[in-house]
Design an enzyme around this catalytic site. Structure first.
Site, PDB file in Angstrom:
ATOM      1  N   GLU A  79      -9.367  16.622 -22.953  1.00 39.32           N
ATOM      2  CA  GLU A  79      -8.589  17.866 -22.845  1.00 39.32           C
ATOM      3  C   GLU A  79      -7.138  17.631 -23.252  1.00 39.32           C
ATOM      4  O   GLU A  79      -6.498  18.523 -23.808  1.00 39.32           O
ATOM      5  CB  GLU A  79      -8.649  18.399 -21.409  1.00 39.32           C
ATOM      6  CG  GLU A  79      -8.106  19.813 -21.260  1.00 39.32           C
ATOM      7  CD  GLU A  79      -6.598  19.881 -21.102  1.00 39.32           C
ATOM      8  OE1 GLU A  79      -6.025  20.950 -21.392  1.00 39.32           O
ATOM      9  OE2 GLU A  79      -5.984  18.870 -20.712  1.00 39.32           O
ATOM     10  N   ASP A 129     -10.127  13.411 -18.439  1.00 41.85           N
ATOM     11  CA  ASP A 129      -9.059  12.545 -18.949  1.00 41.85           C
ATOM     12  C   ASP A 129      -7.722  12.837 -18.273  1.00 41.85           C
ATOM     13  O   ASP A 129      -7.498  13.932 -17.739  1.00 41.85           O
ATOM     14  CB  ASP A 129      -8.934  12.658 -20.474  1.00 41.85           C
ATOM     15  CG  ASP A 129      -8.732  14.092 -20.961  1.00 41.85           C
ATOM     16  OD1 ASP A 129      -9.332  15.012 -20.377  1.00 41.85           O
ATOM     17  OD2 ASP A 129      -7.969  14.297 -21.920  1.00 41.85           O
TER      18      ASP A 129
HETATM   19 ZN   LIG Z   1      -5.145  19.418 -17.369  1.00 42.57          ZN
END
Ligand SMILES: [Zn+2]
Length: 411
Positions: free
Chosen positions: A162, A97
């Site tokens: 994340e 992401d």
């Molecule tokens: Zn990162």
């Protein structure tokens, strides 16, 4: 072949992959992977592309998607394995992401179209975390193309989520597939570092994200006495919270900066017009707390200071925890993964890396909380989350060589 022969062949090969590294960055940048918490549609397209690519190289790739009602098919978490001479593994975990571009007027070109300017590869995600993805994948590809079997089995992990807490990413993977990882494994997380390649991160501060909600009374701006202005109260609360720096002033030289930090960040929109006194304001505080302090203590002080200040303006204040990630026990600076990285960095960059602590925000904490020694390292240009984010092609080649060195080492 001796280790030195293998490593020099792999290094030569990686130098030849420059064009391929640019192309892979271009593919990744164009596949927007913003999580639904930040208004995006998730990592599916990017994961599908990478799964296909790794499978075409002959790797076994598994997907462990985390169910997420907002994203059809869930949030992807890919695990690809390259068998080594030994069953013990060396893992490289990167995240799929990216954060949104932010203010697009600050970008000199489309954030989702790769731009190459000399050594710079510019676009959203090029550093955070495509740098980790591209460097680790290319190191594996070099071994595959040369028919070299690594010492340990190499595992590539590409996780979702994340940037917004890892609940659909590594945290999910560790909860549902705990057998994948062992304390004997070497775990590298290329998601932070410094431009000199010398920061091997082994400890993190606790992360505490707080939402502060101020409620007053909306009114016409020409008659402010009939309202309770929450924006003015918010400004005073932000200033009052500067006291946190004195109240929690401990310093720990393992970290840079060495003290806890307390930053007001996001401010939600309030009224839609100039001539209205706002009666509701919401802002966020991003705290990075040294392991010396309990995040719960910080939250309590934010609440106390905030309430006392808001009260002076007749405004009520409440505090909600958005994320609280308590710092995990540090990875031993003498652990095999740190030693293998330090040796590889010395060989490739000719510099002495040192184990250090940082402000947190990498997924390594989830490993450490489970007793899995993880080290965070890559060479960065400190462009993560910024407009005109870039990474350097020369660092992609160098970092890929570092990963290859670790893969070939009998650690
Ligand atoms: Zn990162």
């Amino acid at each position: 072949m001796t280790f030195d022969q293998q490593f020099s062949k792999v290094s030569e090969r990686l130098e030849e992959y420059r064009e391929e590294m640019i192309n892979l960055q271009r593919e990744l940048v164009s596949r927007v992977a913003v999580g639904p918490d930040q208004g995006g549609s998730g990592e599916g397209e990017k994961a599908a592309f990478l799964q296909k690519l790794l499978t075409s190289w002959g790797l076994k790739v598994d997907n462990y998607p985390a169910p997420d009602g907002r994203v059809p098919g869930g949030r992807p978490n890919l695990v690809a394995l390259l068998p080594g001479r030994r069953h013990e593994k060396v893992w490289v975990l990167s995240h799929l992401d990216v954060v949104p571009p932010g203010d697009e007027t600050l970008w000199d070109s489309d954030p989702y179209t790769l731009r190459v300017d000399g050594d710079r590869l510019i676009g959203r995600g090029t550093e955070d975390d495509h740098h980790g993805i591209v460097a680790s994948l290319m190191a594996v590809k070099a071994l595959l193309d040369l028919g070299i079997t690594p010492a340990r089995t190499v595992g590539l992990v590409l996780v979702a989520d994340e940037e917004t807490g890892s609940g659909y990413g590594l945290d999910f993977l560790l909860k549902t597939q705990p057998h994948l990882f062992s304390p004997e494994d070497l775990i590298i997380v290329p998601d932070a570092g410094n431009p000199e390649s010398t920061l091997v991160e082994v400890a993190e501060k606790s992360i505490l994200w707080l939402r502060l909600i101020l409620l007053g009374k909306q009114s016409h701006a020409s008659r402010p006495q009939l309202g309770k202005n929450t924006l003015r109260a918010t400004a005073h609360v932000i200033v009052a919270l500067e006291a946190l720096h004195q109240e929690f002033a401990a310093k720990n030289p393992l970290f840079s900066p060495p003290e806890s930090t307390f930053e007001p960040t996001q401010k939600e929109a309030n009224v839609g017009n100039i001539n209205t006194i706002p009666g509701r304001d919401v802002f966020y505080l991003d705290c990075r707390v040294l392991p010396e302090y309990d995040p719960g203590e910080i939250r309590a002080r934010v609440e106390a200071i905030g309430k006392a200040t808001a009260e002076k303006f007749g405004v009520s204040l409440s505090v909600e925890v958005v994320q609280e990630l308590r710092s995990a026990p540090p990875t031993d600076p003498d652990s095999p993964v740190v030693k293998a990285l330090v040796a590889a960095i010395r060989e490739v960059y000719g510099r002495e890396a040192t184990p250090q602590g940082i402000g947190g925000g990498t997924v390594a904490a989830f490993f450490r909380q489970r007793g899995l020694p993880a080290a965070v390292w890559m060479t960065v240009s400190n462009m993560a989350h910024q407009p005109n984010e870039f990474t350097l092609l020369s660092n992609l080649v160098g970092d890929a060589r570092v990963f290859a060195h670790v893969f070939l080492t009998e650690a």
